[in-house]
Design an enzyme around this catalytic site. Sequence first.
Site, short mmCIF file in Angstrom:
data_model
loop_
_atom_site.label_atom_id
_atom_site.label_comp_id
_atom_site.label_asym_id
_atom_site.label_seq_id
_atom_site.Cartn_x
_atom_site.Cartn_y
_atom_site.Cartn_z
N GLY A 54 0.80 -1.23 0.00
CA GLY A 54 0.00 0.00 0.00
C GLY A 54 0.82 1.27 0.00
O GLY A 54 0.30 2.36 0.24
N ASP A 57 2.76 -1.12 -14.05
CA ASP A 57 3.28 -1.86 -12.89
C ASP A 57 3.58 -3.32 -13.24
O ASP A 57 4.63 -3.86 -12.89
CB ASP A 57 2.27 -1.82 -11.74
CG ASP A 57 1.91 -0.39 -11.37
OD1 ASP A 57 2.62 0.53 -11.81
OD2 ASP A 57 0.91 -0.20 -10.67
N TYR A 113 -9.23 6.82 -8.82
CA TYR A 113 -8.50 6.33 -9.99
C TYR A 113 -9.47 6.12 -11.16
O TYR A 113 -9.25 6.59 -12.27
CB TYR A 113 -7.80 5.01 -9.64
CG TYR A 113 -6.82 4.52 -10.67
CD1 TYR A 113 -5.49 4.91 -10.62
CD2 TYR A 113 -7.22 3.66 -11.69
CE1 TYR A 113 -4.58 4.45 -11.57
CE2 TYR A 113 -6.32 3.21 -12.63
CZ TYR A 113 -5.00 3.60 -12.57
OH TYR A 113 -4.11 3.14 -13.50
C1 GLA Z 1 -1.20 2.83 -10.34
C2 GLA Z 1 -1.60 1.95 -11.53
C3 GLA Z 1 -0.70 2.20 -12.73
C4 GLA Z 1 -0.59 3.68 -13.04
C5 GLA Z 1 -0.30 4.50 -11.79
C6 GLA Z 1 -0.36 5.98 -12.03
O1 GLA Z 1 0.05 2.46 -9.88
O2 GLA Z 1 -1.54 0.60 -11.17
O3 GLA Z 1 -1.18 1.48 -13.84
O4 GLA Z 1 -1.74 4.15 -13.69
O5 GLA Z 1 -1.19 4.20 -10.73
O6 GLA Z 1 0.64 6.36 -12.92
#
Ligand code: GLA
Length: 571
Positions: A308, A358, A407
Amino acid sequence: MADNHAVVFLMGTAGSSQWREPIKAACAAEGISVFDPIVPQWDEAASRREAEALQRAQVVLMAITNETASVGALAESGWVALSALRRHQALGLYIDPSYAEQAEPAGSPQTDAPRADKRATDTLESASRRARQLVIQHAARLAEQFPELNIYIAKDLADLQAWTIQMAKKRLPGTVRQVEQPQQAALAAYTARHQAPPLCVAYAPGRVNLIGEHTDYNDGFVLPAAIDKAIYVAANLRDDDLIVLHSLDFESEVTFPLARLHDDSLPAWTRYIRGAIALCGTLALLNGQNPNRLRGMNFTIAGNVPLGAGFSSSAAIEVAMFEALSALLGVPLTQTQKALLGQQVEHHFIGIRSGIMDQLIAAIGKLDHAFLIDCRSLEATPVPLPKGVTLVTLDTGVRRELVSSEYGLRREQCEQAARIMGVPSLRDATPELFAAKRAEMPEVIARRAQHVLEENARTLAAAEALQQGDLDKLGALLNASHASLSQLYQVSIPELDLMAALAQQQSGVYGARMMGGGFGGAVIALVADEAVSQTIEAVSAAYTAQSGRVCTPYTAKAGAGSGVMYLGGVG
Ligand code: GLA
């Protein structure tokens, strides 16, 4: 991974309040957070807080008692509860049996009304009574017809309370510890538990991101690096159809048959593992194999990626699972495919429509390198990190509470901006097109688009500066990225702004910015090697003095991407 706030949400129906207090007290005694939306002053902010808490909650409660003001109010909140209910949530419902006997309480006390009015009142009362009976019958039918919604009809308020505590505890992530030497720990725990070594240990690292934030889901550019902290999965096949999961981080063991892969009443942390196995079943089907041939498997999991804190521990477990599954089931997958499958787990089992950054960097990372990734073509170019400089992350200690709802909202806003400009995604919008169409956009949408367009340009410029070893330029781009994320994209919080400002003030720091999705987590700073310890000390002291929180620093080393070690246990 999941945070443990607002686990229980109390549905509000006007007038019903007595039942709430004992449940709140019982939850507090167990350390379970409760969100009660009934506040003295109802305004836009309260309504937003309610919507966010409802999204986050794992257990939703509703009680219908004689205090419940009217069938109208009840229908409204009942509808909200049901339409908002997600697959990871459980709904506890209590209906006081005497409820149906009562007449509509408010607005009908005309004792000496004329006869005609009295008749009308009687008719209303009997309609209301019938409506109340229908509510009770419907609730029972609903619970029966939709077993996947996980609705529980409580016998009485004490039963509702007991069920709530039991359900919330089951869904709480539990105490999370970071396992030291997780690779050895996973191996040893597996061997002790199953009396034999695993077939393999799969692993995938966490990541930092130098720049390119909230650009990946807009088909844009990012510049992340994998780190030397990872999640390890010791695994083997079984002869039966059981999945035996053991997480050293959550100190929890869960066993269930393959048939329960989609059962969301299992603890929240198992969703990543269940999701990956379920997708492998689909994959088998697409490859013309019989998905019913999936066998039982053992997984023992341990990691040292901080959870987190913005290092993307979720992508690490997802990608590590596809490393393990590919090895166990003999399904050949490329690194890009493992990343894309991991992203699908995030979308369909966790409920966050994340971009690909990620998972992809977790799969392809390289020692001492960052990668410039084109999130449209998935082309990834390694860029060596220059000597003499260290990537330092400074964790604010604030966990990312709003991340899923905010998000999703940002993603929708970007899609709206692209629609207004008539392009498939913000990647396709030129600065000229944006300037021409800006006036047609609501102000907030224009700000989101401006961030994405400029952040893409900054990311390309940063990769170039990195290649040329121009650290001053790179640092300035990082600072500009933070300002944009804070002011235009509005995903920062006061603690991240404070931490970034403190870091930027230090001599020896080229630049600093918030990292990851936002709303908590860490700041990343580009620091000259010789200034690292002094920077950490000064920033930590000032941060604690001004925020009352502790800063957790980490000096990131860019490491390799995911992989698997075969140990030869019998498969
Ligand atoms: C999170 C999401 C990624 C990206 C970032 C913001 O980490 O998992 O895919 O969108 O936020 O850059």
